[in-house]
Design an enzyme around this catalytic site. Structure first.
Site, PDB file in Angstrom:
ATOM      1  N   HIS A 110     -10.928  -4.829  -0.677  1.00  0.00           N
ATOM      2  CA  HIS A 110     -10.590  -5.282  -1.988  1.00  0.00           C
ATOM      3  C   HIS A 110     -10.061  -6.795  -1.678  1.00  0.00           C
ATOM      4  O   HIS A 110      -9.841  -7.216  -0.706  1.00  0.00           O
ATOM      5  CB  HIS A 110      -9.370  -4.661  -2.653  1.00  0.00           C
ATOM      6  CG  HIS A 110      -9.731  -3.246  -3.181  1.00  0.00           C
ATOM      7  ND1 HIS A 110      -9.043  -2.464  -4.135  1.00  0.00           N
ATOM      8  CD2 HIS A 110     -10.815  -2.207  -2.852  1.00  0.00           C
ATOM      9  CE1 HIS A 110      -9.385  -1.454  -4.316  1.00  0.00           C
ATOM     10  NE2 HIS A 110     -10.727  -1.333  -3.559  1.00  0.00           N
ATOM     11  N   GLU A 160      -7.453  -8.451  -2.488  1.00  0.00           N
ATOM     12  CA  GLU A 160      -6.187  -8.803  -2.007  1.00  0.00           C
ATOM     13  C   GLU A 160      -6.070  -8.346  -0.479  1.00  0.00           C
ATOM     14  O   GLU A 160      -5.140  -9.048   0.396  1.00  0.00           O
ATOM     15  CB  GLU A 160      -5.167  -7.754  -2.793  1.00  0.00           C
ATOM     16  CG  GLU A 160      -5.169  -8.178  -4.367  1.00  0.00           C
ATOM     17  CD  GLU A 160      -6.046  -7.556  -4.953  1.00  0.00           C
ATOM     18  OE1 GLU A 160      -5.928  -7.248  -6.306  1.00  0.00           O
ATOM     19  OE2 GLU A 160      -6.940  -6.885  -4.565  1.00  0.00           O
ATOM     20  N   CYS A 213      -4.462  -2.665  -7.234  1.00  0.00           N
ATOM     21  CA  CYS A 213      -4.508  -1.132  -7.313  1.00  0.00           C
ATOM     22  C   CYS A 213      -3.659  -0.707  -6.413  1.00  0.00           C
ATOM     23  O   CYS A 213      -2.757  -1.707  -5.674  1.00  0.00           O
ATOM     24  CB  CYS A 213      -5.785  -0.729  -6.890  1.00  0.00           C
ATOM     25  SG  CYS A 213      -6.207  -1.110  -5.046  1.00  0.00           S
ATOM     26  N   CYS A 225      -3.737  -1.836  -2.799  1.00  0.00           N
ATOM     27  CA  CYS A 225      -3.677  -3.333  -2.516  1.00  0.00           C
ATOM     28  C   CYS A 225      -1.976  -3.542  -2.700  1.00  0.00           C
ATOM     29  O   CYS A 225      -1.528  -4.353  -1.928  1.00  0.00           O
ATOM     30  CB  CYS A 225      -4.195  -4.176  -3.589  1.00  0.00           C
ATOM     31  SG  CYS A 225      -6.153  -4.112  -3.360  1.00  0.00           S
TER      32      CYS A 225
END
Length: 161
Positions: A56, A58, A86, A89
């Protein structure tokens, strides 16, 4: 970035990274980590491009910052991301000791675009039945269970975190 760069500039940078990433086999997510001294570390979503479910934006930005700064402790750093992080993250940000997180679009905007993480957020709610993925304590001999922690406790050269 200039000396006068502000939070809106960093958020715009994350949004631009996300938009560009869509045209580079990635998902529509971008993030930047800004260190206390103004260094900027970028990350974009590479989940489908690399077949890595943890890639992801992040997490990628945090990995990039930690590697460049040569530390796992990003205290004082700020994360700017194109969309609400999410749970994975958020947890990564907590483990990295990120000081603050700013995001643009929220989870509902992401859901409208086909990225519905609601089930993951719900998993951590108090009354969740965890049916999505059961997690259970495995019954075993406690002596074996404690071996890694005993080895850690005995290691004088360990790096606590």
């Amino acid at each position: 970035m200039s000396v006068n760069t502000n939070g809106q500039d960093y958020l715009s940078m994350a949004i631009d990274l996300a938009t560009q990433n869509v045209h580079n086999q990635g998902g529509p997510f971008g993030a930047v980590v800004v260190s206390p001294d103004g260094q900027v570390f970028e990350g974009v979503n590479r989940v489908t491009a690399t077949n890595d479910p943890s890639a992801h934006a992040e997490v990628v930005a945090i990995r990039t910052a930690a590697a460049a700064l040569e530390t796992f402790d990003l205290s004082g750093c700020v994360l700017y991301t194109s969309c609400e992080p999410c749970p994975m993250c958020l947890a990564t940000s907590l483990w990295a000791r990120i000081e603050k997180v700013y995001f643009a679009a929220d989870r509902h905007d992401a859901a409208k675009a086909g990225f519905d993480d609601a089930v993951f957020y719900e998993y951590f709610e108090k009354d969740s039945n965890r049916a999505l993925m059961p997690v259970s304590h495995f019954e075993h001999e406690k002596v074996e269970f404690l071996k890694p922690f005993q080895a850690w406790d005995a290691l004088e050269s360990r790096t606590d975190y």
